[in-house]
Design a protein around this motif. Sequence first.
Motif, PDB file in Angstrom:
ATOM      1  N   CYS A   1      39.850  45.714  30.167  1.00  0.00           N
ATOM      2  CA  CYS A   1      38.672  46.281  29.894  1.00  0.00           C
ATOM      3  C   CYS A   1      38.557  46.934  28.579  1.00  0.00           C
ATOM      4  O   CYS A   1      37.474  46.995  28.001  1.00  0.00           O
TER       5      CYS A   1
ATOM      6  N   ILE B   1      36.307  51.527  37.207  1.00  0.00           N
ATOM      7  CA  ILE B   1      34.874  51.544  36.474  1.00  0.00           C
ATOM      8  C   ILE B   1      34.687  52.839  35.760  1.00  0.00           C
ATOM      9  O   ILE B   1      34.342  52.918  34.578  1.00  0.00           O
TER      10      ILE B   1
ATOM     11  N   VAL C   1      30.702  45.796  33.615  1.00  0.00           N
ATOM     12  CA  VAL C   1      31.514  45.376  34.734  1.00  0.00           C
ATOM     13  C   VAL C   1      30.661  44.245  35.622  1.00  0.00           C
ATOM     14  O   VAL C   1      29.568  45.003  35.908  1.00  0.00           O
TER      15      VAL C   1
END
Length: 373
Positions: A216, A251, A259
Amino acid sequence: MTIRETIETTALIDNHAHPVEPLSETDVRERFAQWFTEGDLEYRDARHTFNYQAALGVLAERFDVDAGPGDDAFERELLESRATVDRHEYTRDCIASTNTEVILADDGFPDTSPAEFREYTDADVYPLLRLESLAESLIDDHAEFGAFEDALVDRMASALEGEYVALKTIVAYRRGLNVGTVDRADARAAFADVRSGWDGRLEHPRLLDYVIHRACEVAADYDAPIQFHAGFGDPDAHPRYVDPTHLVECIEAHPETSVVVLHGAYPYVGQAGYVTATYPNVYLDLSLAIPFAQHGSERVVSTAMELAPTTKLLYGSDGFSVPELYVLAARRFRDALASTLEGAVADGIVTESYAETVAENVLRENALGLYDL
């Protein structure tokens, strides 16, 4: 131009798919139905999903066979014809019939690479980097955690600096979507545990979680999305832990990372729409749920649109292994989107002009912007 005409003529950007793979004649004659169900079903049951029956309809059109799905002799004749096609020519024709302009293809399944896939489609193919496959290859090559981590970050960065347009994870099927925060010391210990009994498949929750968080971060650095499989899919997925609401902590930890929740998170489509409507960095792909749901496809699109901004919805086929899945996905998605938008216009919710803009956004424009194509 009507809404349906706009939808039928708009070229597709398929944001989530897989290459087509070679099948033996025996595979087609004896096992073809298994590519039209994600469950671990007996073949006699796999033949009786609506998705497979719809696939037989596609074959009937292609081979000009007169009979109706459900007839065993009809099925055998179709499979005999399908078994001897030229894979390259047949695949090219199938995908061309969908008016698909761009395909984003997972490099982790099947064995056919995205580069090879380009040889049998006229669509532009861009690869997606599957994180679990990458991590597993690096565990094979690195005995120390530090070297593994450095190589992981370097490979992700070099992929995104090159032709790869996004990262992709199947963590939902390895440990569920409740990805937790793991510090580096825990990750190092997890790596040692994995290496001590390494069997080639990464399932350790703490090491997987650490890989996802690092991914991420890299994705944010390169302004690239990361796709998360959610909902149904591989038969080893636990039906409860693929609910996208489990992904919320991850998230929230990476607000700068785009995402993409895949598969409409079916059957958790409402939950996926809710998460997409709540977090500005979340997008919702509706592949696999369409066409596998077949006559439920309109319900999938309609449910997603209950809350999610239409600027954050994405067309995808999740076509894999056999090109008929690309055909089924395009047909069912276009029809379901048209019916949903026509209904919204009839109910006075949106104008016809606005509905046409929605259609173009969902089928192509949203993906063009998100993946910077």
